[in-house]
Design a protein around this motif. Structure first.
Motif, mmCIF file in Angstrom:
data_model
loop_
_atom_site.group_PDB
_atom_site.id
_atom_site.type_symbol
_atom_site.label_atom_id
_atom_site.label_comp_id
_atom_site.label_asym_id
_atom_site.label_seq_id
_atom_site.Cartn_x
_atom_site.Cartn_y
_atom_site.Cartn_z
ATOM 1 N N ALA A 190 0.865 -1.156 0.189
ATOM 2 C CA ALA A 190 -0.174 0.028 -0.057
ATOM 3 C C ALA A 190 0.977 1.368 0.097
ATOM 4 C CB ALA A 190 -1.072 -0.069 1.285
ATOM 5 N N GLU A 191 2.031 1.364 0.917
ATOM 6 C CA GLU A 191 2.804 2.248 0.760
ATOM 7 C C GLU A 191 3.566 2.516 -0.435
ATOM 8 O OE1 GLU A 191 4.087 2.481 5.588
ATOM 9 O OE2 GLU A 191 4.799 1.024 4.278
ATOM 10 N N LEU A 192 3.833 1.466 -1.227
ATOM 11 C CA LEU A 192 4.526 1.552 -2.495
ATOM 12 C C LEU A 192 3.711 2.041 -3.764
ATOM 13 C CD1 LEU A 192 7.642 0.824 -3.732
ATOM 14 C CD2 LEU A 192 6.737 -1.389 -3.909
ATOM 15 N N ALA A 193 2.485 1.743 -3.463
ATOM 16 C CA ALA A 193 1.343 2.381 -4.555
ATOM 17 C C ALA A 193 1.596 3.300 -5.109
ATOM 18 C CB ALA A 193 0.156 1.840 -4.443
ATOM 19 N N PRO A 194 1.661 4.531 -4.293
ATOM 20 C CA PRO A 194 1.875 5.910 -4.742
ATOM 21 C C PRO A 194 3.086 6.295 -5.226
ATOM 22 C CG PRO A 194 1.738 6.078 -2.501
ATOM 23 C CD PRO A 194 1.572 4.608 -2.801
ATOM 24 N N ILE A 195 4.179 5.527 -4.977
ATOM 25 C CA ILE A 195 5.370 5.627 -5.449
ATOM 26 C C ILE A 195 5.500 5.224 -6.946
ATOM 27 C CG2 ILE A 195 7.842 4.975 -5.074
ATOM 28 C CD1 ILE A 195 7.159 4.758 -2.156
ATOM 29 N N LEU A 196 4.920 4.075 -7.130
ATOM 30 C CA LEU A 196 4.915 3.452 -8.329
ATOM 31 C C LEU A 196 3.983 4.045 -9.326
ATOM 32 C CD1 LEU A 196 4.624 -0.391 -7.500
ATOM 33 C CD2 LEU A 196 6.622 0.798 -8.209
ATOM 34 N N THR A 197 2.952 4.628 -8.756
ATOM 35 C CA THR A 197 2.174 5.437 -9.409
ATOM 36 C C THR A 197 2.793 7.110 -9.995
ATOM 37 O OG1 THR A 197 0.146 4.831 -8.198
ATOM 38 C CG2 THR A 197 -0.136 7.095 -9.517
ATOM 39 N N ALA A 198 3.487 7.554 -8.957
ATOM 40 C CA ALA A 198 4.280 8.617 -9.581
ATOM 41 C C ALA A 198 5.441 8.291 -10.534
ATOM 42 C CB ALA A 198 4.813 9.197 -8.055
ATOM 43 N N ALA A 199 6.052 7.157 -10.511
ATOM 44 C CA ALA A 199 7.012 6.870 -11.468
ATOM 45 C C ALA A 199 6.333 6.367 -12.732
ATOM 46 C CB ALA A 199 7.843 5.562 -10.818
ATOM 47 N N ALA A 200 5.056 5.946 -12.607
ATOM 48 C CA ALA A 200 4.714 5.701 -13.976
ATOM 49 C C ALA A 200 4.200 7.174 -14.864
ATOM 50 C CB ALA A 200 3.280 5.033 -13.696
ATOM 51 N N ARG A 201 4.168 8.213 -14.233
ATOM 52 C CA ARG A 201 3.820 9.574 -14.690
ATOM 53 C C ARG A 201 5.113 9.959 -15.533
ATOM 54 N NH1 ARG A 201 -0.961 12.117 -13.257
ATOM 55 N NH2 ARG A 201 0.296 14.171 -13.904
ATOM 56 N N THR A 202 6.251 9.258 -15.663
ATOM 57 C CA THR A 202 7.516 9.682 -16.599
ATOM 58 C C THR A 202 7.018 10.054 -17.986
ATOM 59 O OG1 THR A 202 8.652 8.274 -15.046
ATOM 60 C CG2 THR A 202 9.404 8.990 -17.476
ATOM 61 N N PRO A 203 7.659 11.122 -18.467
ATOM 62 C CA PRO A 203 7.292 11.567 -19.694
ATOM 63 C C PRO A 203 7.572 10.297 -20.627
ATOM 64 C CG PRO A 203 8.653 13.098 -18.823
ATOM 65 C CD PRO A 203 8.564 12.023 -18.050
ATOM 66 N N ASP A 204 6.700 10.166 -21.880
ATOM 67 C CA ASP A 204 6.607 9.038 -22.615
ATOM 68 C C ASP A 204 6.060 9.356 -23.839
ATOM 69 O OD1 ASP A 204 5.845 6.595 -23.857
ATOM 70 O OD2 ASP A 204 4.329 6.059 -22.671
#
Length: 192
Positions: free
Chosen positions: A31-45
């Motif tokens: 649960a604590e990792l989910a927002p961190i992964l969500t932020a990482a997935a917002r990388t320019p693409d």
């Protein structure tokens, strides 16, 4: 001009990775990792190909990763010192996110841009973990560049490779600040 975010700018100006060997338990929960992964997935693409994916290696899998590293090192003829160093990130690890570069054939988006996007996901993941209050470090190591190791450890396909392994856990001893590049040495201004 957008709204200024001084807290974010201050974070970026003072951010400091934490050496993986100094990270201690606990690691973030799912649960604590989910927002961190969500932020990482917002990388320019560029092209919205999403040329990365995440593999979360939890504590229970670290011993298997360490043993696979030893086997890869022996197969590759690495020195005992190189093998020990390679396996140590898993021996000492509490949680790691493997950022996998996923190459997709595209007439518009060259492979190098997909590679850069995966690297951007690594940096976004690292910064999100640090901003969330965890210690984090982006590693790779010789094993992560070996196809056979990556296939055995992470089940990577032929169009995939490890862009980085980001270890995340509780910050241990704070490392001293390290020298940073002189801005004048790395910046060129073009005015005309």
């Amino acid at each position: 001009m957008s709204t200024r975010n001084d807290a974010a700018l201050d974070f970026l100006l003072t951010r400091r990775s934490r050496p993986a060997k100094t990270l201690v338990a606990p690691a973030p929960s799912r649960a604590e990792l989910a927002p961190i992964l969500t932020a990482a997935a917002r990388t320019p693409d560029h092209g919205m190909l999403v040329p990365w994916r995440f593999i979360v290696v939890e504590k229970g899998a670290m011993a298997r990763m360490a043993e696979l590293t030893v086997a890869a090192g022996q197969r590759l003829g690495k020195s005992d010192e190189d093998i020990a160093k390679g396996r140590s990130q898993f021996d000492l690890g509490h949680l790691a996110v493997v950022v996998v570069e996923v190459q997709t054939p595209s007439p518009k988006i060259p492979a190098v841009e997909q590679c850069y996007a995966a690297g951007g996901a690594c940096l976004s993941l690292l910064n999100a973990a640090l901003a969330a209050g965890w210690g984090a470090n982006w590693l790779s190591g010789w094993a992560s560049h070996d196809h056979d190791f990556c296939k055995a450890a992470f089940d990577l396909q032929d169009n995939e490779r490890v862009a980085g392994i980001v270890h995340i856990a509780t910050e241990g001893p704070r490392p001293p600040e390290r020298p940073r590049p002189n801005l004048d040495d790395i910046t060129t201004w073009v005015s005309e």
